[in-house]
Design a protein around this motif. Sequence first.
Motif, mmCIF file in Angstrom:
data_model
loop_
_atom_site.group_PDB
_atom_site.id
_atom_site.type_symbol
_atom_site.label_atom_id
_atom_site.label_comp_id
_atom_site.label_asym_id
_atom_site.label_seq_id
_atom_site.Cartn_x
_atom_site.Cartn_y
_atom_site.Cartn_z
ATOM 1 N N MET A 72 0.693 -0.859 -0.157
ATOM 2 C CA MET A 72 0.076 0.101 -0.073
ATOM 3 C C MET A 72 0.915 1.606 -0.084
ATOM 4 S SD MET A 72 -3.120 -1.037 2.735
ATOM 5 C CE MET A 72 -3.999 0.251 2.382
ATOM 6 N N ASP A 73 1.869 1.290 0.514
ATOM 7 C CA ASP A 73 2.918 2.163 0.870
ATOM 8 C C ASP A 73 3.805 2.499 0.007
ATOM 9 O OD1 ASP A 73 1.657 2.732 3.394
ATOM 10 O OD2 ASP A 73 3.291 2.055 4.649
ATOM 11 N N ASP A 74 3.819 1.276 -0.967
ATOM 12 C CA ASP A 74 4.998 1.325 -1.990
ATOM 13 C C ASP A 74 4.622 2.805 -3.179
ATOM 14 O OD1 ASP A 74 6.413 1.207 -4.977
ATOM 15 O OD2 ASP A 74 6.747 -0.810 -4.013
ATOM 16 N N GLU A 75 5.431 3.744 -3.481
ATOM 17 C CA GLU A 75 5.203 4.813 -4.175
ATOM 18 C C GLU A 75 5.395 4.760 -5.236
ATOM 19 O OE1 GLU A 75 7.544 8.478 -3.086
ATOM 20 O OE2 GLU A 75 7.290 8.004 -0.951
ATOM 21 N N GLU A 76 5.554 3.526 -6.093
ATOM 22 C CA GLU A 76 5.810 3.061 -7.705
ATOM 23 C C GLU A 76 4.620 2.329 -8.281
ATOM 24 O OE1 GLU A 76 9.871 1.790 -8.707
ATOM 25 O OE2 GLU A 76 10.590 3.170 -7.608
ATOM 26 N N ALA A 77 4.438 1.388 -7.421
ATOM 27 C CA ALA A 77 3.333 0.184 -7.449
ATOM 28 C C ALA A 77 2.167 1.212 -7.662
ATOM 29 C CB ALA A 77 3.031 -0.697 -6.250
ATOM 30 N N LYS A 78 1.330 0.050 -8.901
ATOM 31 C CA LYS A 78 -0.082 0.984 -8.876
ATOM 32 C C LYS A 78 -1.368 -0.551 -9.019
ATOM 33 C CE LYS A 78 0.914 4.658 -11.207
ATOM 34 N NZ LYS A 78 3.145 4.390 -10.697
ATOM 35 N N ALA A 79 -1.267 -1.343 -8.890
ATOM 36 C CA ALA A 79 -2.093 -2.093 -8.336
ATOM 37 C C ALA A 79 -0.868 -3.463 -6.973
ATOM 38 C CB ALA A 79 -2.423 -3.217 -9.666
ATOM 39 N N ILE A 80 -2.453 -3.513 -6.727
ATOM 40 C CA ILE A 80 -2.020 -4.811 -5.191
ATOM 41 C C ILE A 80 -2.704 -6.280 -5.712
ATOM 42 C CG2 ILE A 80 -1.879 -5.269 -3.375
ATOM 43 C CD1 ILE A 80 -2.107 -2.858 -2.188
ATOM 44 N N LEU A 81 -2.124 -7.197 -5.992
ATOM 45 C CA LEU A 81 -3.196 -8.692 -5.945
ATOM 46 C C LEU A 81 -3.217 -8.796 -5.159
ATOM 47 C CD1 LEU A 81 -4.461 -10.394 -8.624
ATOM 48 C CD2 LEU A 81 -2.624 -11.408 -8.824
ATOM 49 N N CYS A 82 -3.867 -9.813 -4.855
ATOM 50 C CA CYS A 82 -4.261 -10.703 -3.650
ATOM 51 C C CYS A 82 -4.899 -11.857 -4.750
ATOM 52 C CB CYS A 82 -5.697 -10.456 -2.763
ATOM 53 S SG CYS A 82 -5.830 -8.329 -2.034
ATOM 54 N N SER A 83 -3.421 -12.873 -3.649
ATOM 55 C CA SER A 83 -3.513 -14.088 -4.586
ATOM 56 C C SER A 83 -4.683 -14.999 -4.638
ATOM 57 C CB SER A 83 -2.465 -14.351 -3.593
ATOM 58 O OG SER A 83 -2.234 -15.352 -2.768
ATOM 59 N N ARG A 84 -5.165 -15.026 -3.506
ATOM 60 C CA ARG A 84 -6.258 -15.745 -3.091
ATOM 61 C C ARG A 84 -7.188 -15.169 -2.220
ATOM 62 N NH1 ARG A 84 -6.425 -21.790 -0.098
ATOM 63 N NH2 ARG A 84 -8.200 -21.185 0.059
ATOM 64 N N GLY A 85 -8.572 -16.066 -2.088
ATOM 65 C CA GLY A 85 -8.985 -16.026 -0.443
ATOM 66 C C GLY A 85 -9.460 -16.504 0.716
ATOM 67 N N GLY A 86 -10.070 -17.218 1.037
ATOM 68 C CA GLY A 86 -9.578 -18.468 2.138
ATOM 69 C C GLY A 86 -10.103 -17.616 2.546
ATOM 70 N N TYR A 87 -9.106 -17.879 4.068
ATOM 71 C CA TYR A 87 -10.376 -17.010 5.257
ATOM 72 C C TYR A 87 -8.961 -16.448 6.315
ATOM 73 C CZ TYR A 87 -11.844 -15.656 10.418
ATOM 74 O OH TYR A 87 -11.760 -15.065 11.491
ATOM 75 N N GLY A 88 -8.803 -14.929 6.400
ATOM 76 C CA GLY A 88 -8.146 -14.161 7.097
ATOM 77 C C GLY A 88 -7.988 -12.967 7.542
ATOM 78 N N ALA A 89 -8.235 -12.489 6.168
ATOM 79 C CA ALA A 89 -8.567 -10.897 5.635
ATOM 80 C C ALA A 89 -8.336 -10.262 6.712
ATOM 81 C CB ALA A 89 -9.093 -10.595 4.853
ATOM 82 N N PHE A 98 -3.494 4.218 6.156
ATOM 83 C CA PHE A 98 -3.556 4.840 4.937
ATOM 84 C C PHE A 98 -2.946 6.067 4.143
ATOM 85 C CE2 PHE A 98 -7.253 1.418 4.599
ATOM 86 C CZ PHE A 98 -7.064 1.271 3.269
ATOM 87 N N THR A 99 -2.695 6.379 5.581
ATOM 88 C CA THR A 99 -2.029 7.935 4.513
ATOM 89 C C THR A 99 -0.424 7.475 3.859
ATOM 90 O OG1 THR A 99 -1.926 8.015 7.235
ATOM 91 C CG2 THR A 99 0.101 9.400 6.077
ATOM 92 N N GLY A 100 0.109 6.989 3.746
ATOM 93 C CA GLY A 100 0.945 6.412 1.820
ATOM 94 C C GLY A 100 0.181 6.309 1.723
ATOM 95 N N PHE A 101 -0.939 5.377 1.462
ATOM 96 C CA PHE A 101 -1.363 5.319 0.046
ATOM 97 C C PHE A 101 -2.648 6.456 -0.340
ATOM 98 C CE2 PHE A 101 -5.157 3.878 -1.584
ATOM 99 C CZ PHE A 101 -5.370 1.966 -2.921
ATOM 100 N N ALA A 102 -3.134 7.170 0.580
ATOM 101 C CA ALA A 102 -3.366 8.214 -0.147
ATOM 102 C C ALA A 102 -3.411 9.288 -0.931
ATOM 103 C CB ALA A 102 -4.505 8.655 0.973
ATOM 104 N N ARG A 103 -1.629 8.966 -0.930
ATOM 105 C CA ARG A 103 -0.378 9.727 -1.783
ATOM 106 C C ARG A 103 -0.346 8.871 -3.256
ATOM 107 N NH1 ARG A 103 1.736 11.042 3.700
ATOM 108 N NH2 ARG A 103 3.632 9.059 3.089
ATOM 109 N N HIS A 104 -0.266 7.801 -2.945
ATOM 110 C CA HIS A 104 0.049 6.406 -4.219
ATOM 111 C C HIS A 104 -1.155 5.781 -4.425
ATOM 112 C CE1 HIS A 104 3.215 8.962 -4.471
ATOM 113 N NE2 HIS A 104 3.653 8.787 -3.475
ATOM 114 N N PRO A 105 -2.724 6.494 -4.167
ATOM 115 C CA PRO A 105 -3.498 5.093 -4.285
ATOM 116 C C PRO A 105 -2.967 4.163 -5.510
ATOM 117 C CG PRO A 105 -4.330 7.507 -4.597
ATOM 118 C CD PRO A 105 -2.974 7.297 -5.299
ATOM 119 N N LYS A 106 -3.850 2.516 -5.731
ATOM 120 C CA LYS A 106 -3.497 2.257 -6.358
ATOM 121 C C LYS A 106 -4.209 0.463 -6.474
ATOM 122 C CE LYS A 106 0.082 1.651 -4.064
ATOM 123 N NZ LYS A 106 -0.186 2.691 -3.155
ATOM 124 N N TRP A 107 -4.873 -0.198 -7.258
ATOM 125 C CA TRP A 107 -5.687 -0.659 -7.129
ATOM 126 C C TRP A 107 -6.045 -2.020 -6.828
ATOM 127 C CZ3 TRP A 107 -10.347 0.338 -9.542
ATOM 128 C CH2 TRP A 107 -10.278 1.547 -10.286
#
Length: 309
Positions: A72-89, A98-107
């Motif tokens: 979420m904080d990575d300034e270069e990344a444009k998307a985050i793919l969650c590998s799978r569901g299951g349980y645990g999120a 969300f402080t860093g994410f708000a400066r550099h939002p990504k999908w």
Amino acid sequence: MENLIFPPFLHEGDKVIIVSPSSKIDKSFLKGARQRLESWGLKVVMGKHAASSYASYAGSISQRVDDLQQAMDDEEAKAILCSRGGYGAVHLVDKLNFTGFARHPKWLIGFSDITALHNLFQKNGFASLHAPMARHLTVEPDDDFCTQRLKDILFGNFRTADAEGGYRCPAHKLNHKGTAEGILRGGNMAVFHGLRGTPYDIPAEGTILFIEDVGERPHTVERMMYNLKLGGVLERLSGLIIGQFTEYEENKSLGKELYGALADVVKEYDYPVCFNFPVGHTNMNVPLINGAVVRLEVGSKEVKLEYGE
């Protein structure tokens, strides 16, 4: 309706990070997802603990939090793919900043248990992408419809992917005809039901809600639907999309099939209701932008879901 912030769409060479916020995953699916995304011209980075194992989870809570927070904080990344569901999120929901994410939002991309994170991202004002994950990207062919639509949306081409920039499906005998506009929200029913009464609950007003689930007994699904009814959620919706409920035994313990039981719960409402929409734990699991303004048109012959401006 309060519009949510869309992260920037992707271009060739952009960075995508794969993380595993929930259950552990077969490493072959991580490899396959990487190869698929790289074939789109993207730079793929694997989270440090994406392939980890801790009981049934992909790492301890702190490991999974660290991976997702760094992504979420990575300034270069444009998307985050969650590998799978299951349980645990759900372990992560109250531990992310969300402080860093708000400066550099990504999908954020994923479905099933990732619904908990979709709710979190919407609570913080950001749209996210309810869509297939690593297994689908690995095992489905290059021309798979849902894979191609995921690519279309990520690269900002979803409005021109077909005439309406949305989806069509055949009418169902239980549908309520009508047209509505609202903000598209939803996902796995059991997961967002688990967040009812918390700050991460899905807001009902102005929402076109979509629901799906896997492995839940019919009376459990009906009970969750009654929770939405008795809690005043159903009456405040703008529209309802009932997707795929899979891997359960249709034993008519409710006196009728599951869709029929759900139809009884919502029959008093005058907004459009669509049954059998192609979203859920099936190969035809169309990507949906959680937080997008959409138009739902339920007609006598077909259903149209179109993205608004």
